[in-house]
Design an enzyme around this catalytic site. Structure first.
Site, PDB file in Angstrom:
ATOM      1  CB  ILE A  82      -4.386   0.579 -16.710  1.00 36.43           C
ATOM      2  CG1 ILE A  82      -3.035   0.199 -16.125  1.00 36.43           C
ATOM      3  CG2 ILE A  82      -5.073   1.596 -15.803  1.00 36.43           C
ATOM      4  CD1 ILE A  82      -2.083   1.361 -15.978  1.00 36.43           C
ATOM      5  N   GLY A 140      -0.644  -3.184 -18.812  1.00 34.84           N
ATOM      6  CA  GLY A 140      -0.425  -3.387 -17.387  1.00 34.84           C
ATOM      7  C   GLY A 140      -0.358  -4.850 -16.992  1.00 34.84           C
ATOM      8  CG  ASP A 143       3.581  -2.713 -16.886  1.00 37.08           C
ATOM      9  OD1 ASP A 143       4.752  -2.440 -17.180  1.00 37.08           O
ATOM     10  OD2 ASP A 143       2.609  -2.145 -17.404  1.00 37.08           O
ATOM     11  CD  GLU A 163       1.754   0.133 -21.651  1.00 41.47           C
ATOM     12  OE1 GLU A 163       1.569  -0.408 -20.555  1.00 41.47           O
ATOM     13  OE2 GLU A 163       2.152  -0.501 -22.664  1.00 41.47           O
ATOM     14  CG  ASP A 171       3.308   4.743 -16.252  1.00 43.50           C
ATOM     15  OD1 ASP A 171       2.676   3.679 -16.243  1.00 43.50           O
ATOM     16  OD2 ASP A 171       2.756   5.864 -16.196  1.00 43.50           O
TER      17      ASP A 171
END
Length: 290
Positions: A82, A140, A143, A163, A171
């Site tokens: 991110i 991310g 993810d 993270e 998350d």
């Protein structure tokens, strides 16, 4: 131009994207490539990325000419995670003086849910999505590939859940999807240590199905696999993905009941008769268009 033309997925794709490049590399194959296209930022996921990924996946879901999707990236790295501190990033917004902490918390919660939904759009696309990873795949980015159906990488690829080192809990889906892909123990080790793993380690734990020697071989190999999938019955391919995803979250008994009900309806397709006829006639089947 008629209204129906403006609203068609083909017309929408022609509008283009700012953070992605969506193309059909081989006009003879029903395969589309969605390429993360911010190489100068190492393809970090910006607010615009989170808006465009679900748009692209929704359009390809609706596009009859798309029967398989390849998710790749421009530049030397797949994804740096991110983008922190960029304009419009709700995760980096400071709490305004005098603001209600509860309201700020709810705003952040909604922002996280929206980003989760953006990556879940990859999973919800009825067409199989195949990740082709090279270089660094961080946070991310992990993810994102966890939401794909199949994952391949080049031998220079590395994966890391960063993270915990940023003092936050991952998350966007890795902690929820990866245990079913690589096992709880492997996810716990990666998420708690923030350790970077190599392509070969990723292959050993099942994160990727195969490691290619170079990005060029990765691109060619994944294109070949995607083309092979796209030539199968679209109803069988989409049904297999749907049943796999549904079976992941229910008991074996419930999963068997679900696939029995699915096939009770879908085995009436013309593709089944064509597959049987082609087998008897010793030829390649020609399946229905979507």
């Amino acid at each position: 131009m008629a209204t129906s033309d403006r609203c068609s997925p083909e017309a929408e794709l022609l509008r283009g994207f700012k953070t992605l490049a969506v193309t059909r590399p081989d006009p003879a194959a029903a395969v589309y490539e969605v390429r993360l296209n911010r190489p100068a930022q190492r393809n970090a996921l910006s607010p615009e990325s989170f808006a465009e990924i679900p748009r692209a996946m929704s359009l390809l879901d609706r596009l009859p000419a798309a029967r398989a999707v390849v998710l790749s990236a421009s530049g030397p790295h797949f994804c740096a995670g991110i983008e922190l501190g960029g304009p419009g990033n709700p995760l980096a917004a400071p709490l305004a003086r005098g603001a209600d902490p509860a309201a700020a918390a709810e705003g952040l919660r909604r922002a996280i849910l929206d980003m989760q939904a953006a990556l879940t759009a990859v999973e919800l696309c009825r067409k199989p999505v195949i990740a082709a990873v090279h270089g660094a795949c961080v946070g991310g980015g992990v993810d994102l590939v966890a939401a794909c159906d199949i994952r391949y990488c080049s031998k220079d690829a590395t994966f890391v859940l960063k993270e915990v080192d940023m003092a936050i809990v991952a998350d966007l889906g890795a902690l929820q999807r990866l245990p079913g892909i690589v096992g709880y123990g492997n996810v716990a080790e990666l998420a708690l240590t923030g350790r970077r793993i190599t392509a070969l380690e990723a292959r050993e734990m099942g994160l990727v199905s195969r490691v290619f020697d170079s990005k060029q071989e990765l691109d060619a190999g994944v294109a070949k696999i995607a083309k092979e999938i796209s030539e199968k019955s679209a109803w069988a391919v989409m049904g297999t993905k749907a049943v796999l995803l549904r079976s992941r979250d229910i008991t074996v008994e419930q999963g068997l009941e679900h696939v029995a009900t699915w096939n009770a309806g879908m085995m009436k397709s013309n593709d089944l008769m064509e597959a049987i006829k082609a087998f008897v006639e010793k030829r390649k089947p020609v399946f229905s268009k979507l």
